[in-house]
Design an enzyme around this catalytic site. Structure first.
Site, PDB file in Angstrom:
ATOM      1  N   PRO A   1       0.773  -1.221   0.000  1.00  0.00           N
ATOM      2  CA  PRO A   1       0.000   0.000   0.000  1.00  0.00           C
ATOM      3  C   PRO A   1       0.810   1.279   0.000  1.00  0.00           C
ATOM      4  O   PRO A   1       1.488   1.604   0.951  1.00  0.00           O
ATOM      5  CB  PRO A   1      -0.816  -0.082   1.294  1.00  0.00           C
ATOM      6  CG  PRO A   1      -0.748  -1.485   1.725  1.00  0.00           C
ATOM      7  CD  PRO A   1       0.564  -1.970   1.228  1.00  0.00           C
ATOM      8  N   GLU A   2       0.736   1.976  -1.108  1.00  0.00           N
ATOM      9  CA  GLU A   2       1.016   3.405  -1.101  1.00  0.00           C
ATOM     10  C   GLU A   2      -0.352   4.051  -1.250  1.00  0.00           C
ATOM     11  O   GLU A   2      -1.371   3.358  -1.195  1.00  0.00           O
ATOM     12  CB  GLU A   2       1.964   3.785  -2.253  1.00  0.00           C
ATOM     13  CG  GLU A   2       3.312   3.073  -2.131  1.00  0.00           C
ATOM     14  CD  GLU A   2       4.358   3.544  -3.127  1.00  0.00           C
ATOM     15  OE1 GLU A   2       4.356   4.737  -3.458  1.00  0.00           O
ATOM     16  OE2 GLU A   2       5.187   2.717  -3.555  1.00  0.00           O
TER      17      GLU A   2
ATOM     18  N   LYS B   1      -1.618   7.478   3.266  1.00  0.00           N
ATOM     19  CA  LYS B   1      -1.768   6.023   3.295  1.00  0.00           C
ATOM     20  C   LYS B   1      -2.675   5.564   4.420  1.00  0.00           C
ATOM     21  O   LYS B   1      -2.770   4.377   4.690  1.00  0.00           O
ATOM     22  CB  LYS B   1      -0.394   5.365   3.474  1.00  0.00           C
ATOM     23  CG  LYS B   1       0.645   5.785   2.452  1.00  0.00           C
ATOM     24  CD  LYS B   1       2.001   5.179   2.774  1.00  0.00           C
ATOM     25  CE  LYS B   1       3.092   5.761   1.887  1.00  0.00           C
ATOM     26  NZ  LYS B   1       4.428   5.288   2.277  1.00  0.00           N
TER      27      LYS B   1
ATOM     28  N   ARG C   1      16.382   3.915   1.604  1.00  0.00           N
ATOM     29  CA  ARG C   1      15.606   3.044   0.723  1.00  0.00           C
ATOM     30  C   ARG C   1      16.309   2.880  -0.614  1.00  0.00           C
ATOM     31  O   ARG C   1      16.982   3.801  -1.107  1.00  0.00           O
ATOM     32  CB  ARG C   1      14.197   3.637   0.476  1.00  0.00           C
ATOM     33  CG  ARG C   1      13.455   4.015   1.733  1.00  0.00           C
ATOM     34  CD  ARG C   1      13.109   2.820   2.590  1.00  0.00           C
ATOM     35  NE  ARG C   1      12.270   1.882   1.896  1.00  0.00           N
ATOM     36  CZ  ARG C   1      10.928   1.986   1.762  1.00  0.00           C
ATOM     37  NH1 ARG C   1      10.314   2.994   2.319  1.00  0.00           N
ATOM     38  NH2 ARG C   1      10.246   1.088   1.104  1.00  0.00           N
TER      39      ARG C   1
END
Length: 262
Positions: free
Chosen positions: A2-3, A58, A252
């Site tokens: 989920p974004e 989100k 990231r």
DNA sequence: CCGGATGTTCACCT
DNA sequence: GAGGTGAACATCCG
């Protein structure tokens, strides 16, 4: 998964709960609920009616009401592996953790409703969470409707641009994939100092974030960007053919085109 | 077997 | 205070 885009799909699926009454809450995983004791949560939501379901970034927000007044709200975060079932059906198909992924052992949260059905959160890695009355001040402006002024305010930081865009308190809704795709489309490097973007870059980036979100929304999700295939295959820039760069930025894994992104 | 993964939070540094 | 790093969470995939 989920974004923002996946949570938006969850919201659409969950919208059908409006008008129902909360029968009860299932909390098979004690750690999934944050900031409030299970009994307090149960007492404050049971018997309430579902007024509506919203999304901010989100975060999925279930607004509850009562015969008397506006009620509390429930905030659902899905982490990286959380999926939503509405009335027993997956709100999104084709996600990771496969068709067997609705395993009973991975149910972390349930909201039972009358006259029937309800919500379940399935989250193998338990990276998601549930909160009562989530604080709107924890989240920045939503990326889907981000104005240049809002972005510009968020960029008042000495951190790398990517760190700011991933920070939900600065801009809400973008995850690793949407950030890389947006920066690639806007032709701006992820490791630029956020504060150093000039006004035309700020305008371009705000516009590109909005269009990237809506474009990938039409295509079907955060993993439908033009950068997805070269990302998986360690490939080249879809526009110019230069080998994509890969490095850790803001903690990231990050891909960008060293030829076009400046 | 090992590293990495669409995310967040926290402890611990500089 | 600002910013960075690494770990933790638990499972799957290449």
């Amino acid at each position: 998964m989920p974004e923002l885009l996946e949570v938006e799909a969850y919201r659409r699926a969950a919208a059908r709960l409006a008008g129902r009454t909360v029968l009860g809450v299932d909390l098979p995983d004690g750690r999934y609920l944050r900031g409030v004791e299970p009994e307090v949560l149960r007492a404050s939501v049971t018997g309430r009616s579902v007024v509506g379901v919203r999304r901010h970034g989100k975060l999925l927000i279930v607004d509850l009401g009562g015969p008397d007044a506006r009620g509390p709200s429930l905030g659902l975060h899905f982490g990286m592996t959380g999926r939503l079932l509405v009335d027993g059906d997956a709100a999104i198909d084709g996600l990771r953790y496969g068709p067997a992924g609705n395993r009973a052992a991975w149910v972390r949260f349930g909201l039972r409703t009358a006259p029937a059905g309800g919500l379940e959160v399935i989250d193998p890695r338990r990276l998601g969470s549930v909160r009562l009355d989530p604080d709107p001040a924890d989240l920045g402006p939503d990326a889907a409707t981000l104005s240049t002024a809002q972005l510009s305010a968020a960029l008042d930081s000495g951190r790398p641009l990517k760190a700011v865009l991933l920070d939900q308190g600065a801009v809400a809704g973008l995850g690793n994939l949407l950030v890389d795709e947006s920066l690639w489309r806007a032709r701006i490097r992820p490791d630029r100092v956020a504060r150093a973007l000039d006004p035309s870059e700020r305008r371009r980036l705000a516009r590109t974030i909005r269009s990237t979100v809506s474009d990938l929304g039409r295509r079907g999700g955060s993993d439908t960007g033009d950068l997805q295939e070269p990302r998986d295959a360690r490939g080249t820039c879809p526009r110019c053919g230069a080998p994509l760069s890969r490095a850790t930025v803001a903690g990231r894994t990050t891909f960008w085109c060293p030829a076009e992104q400046v």
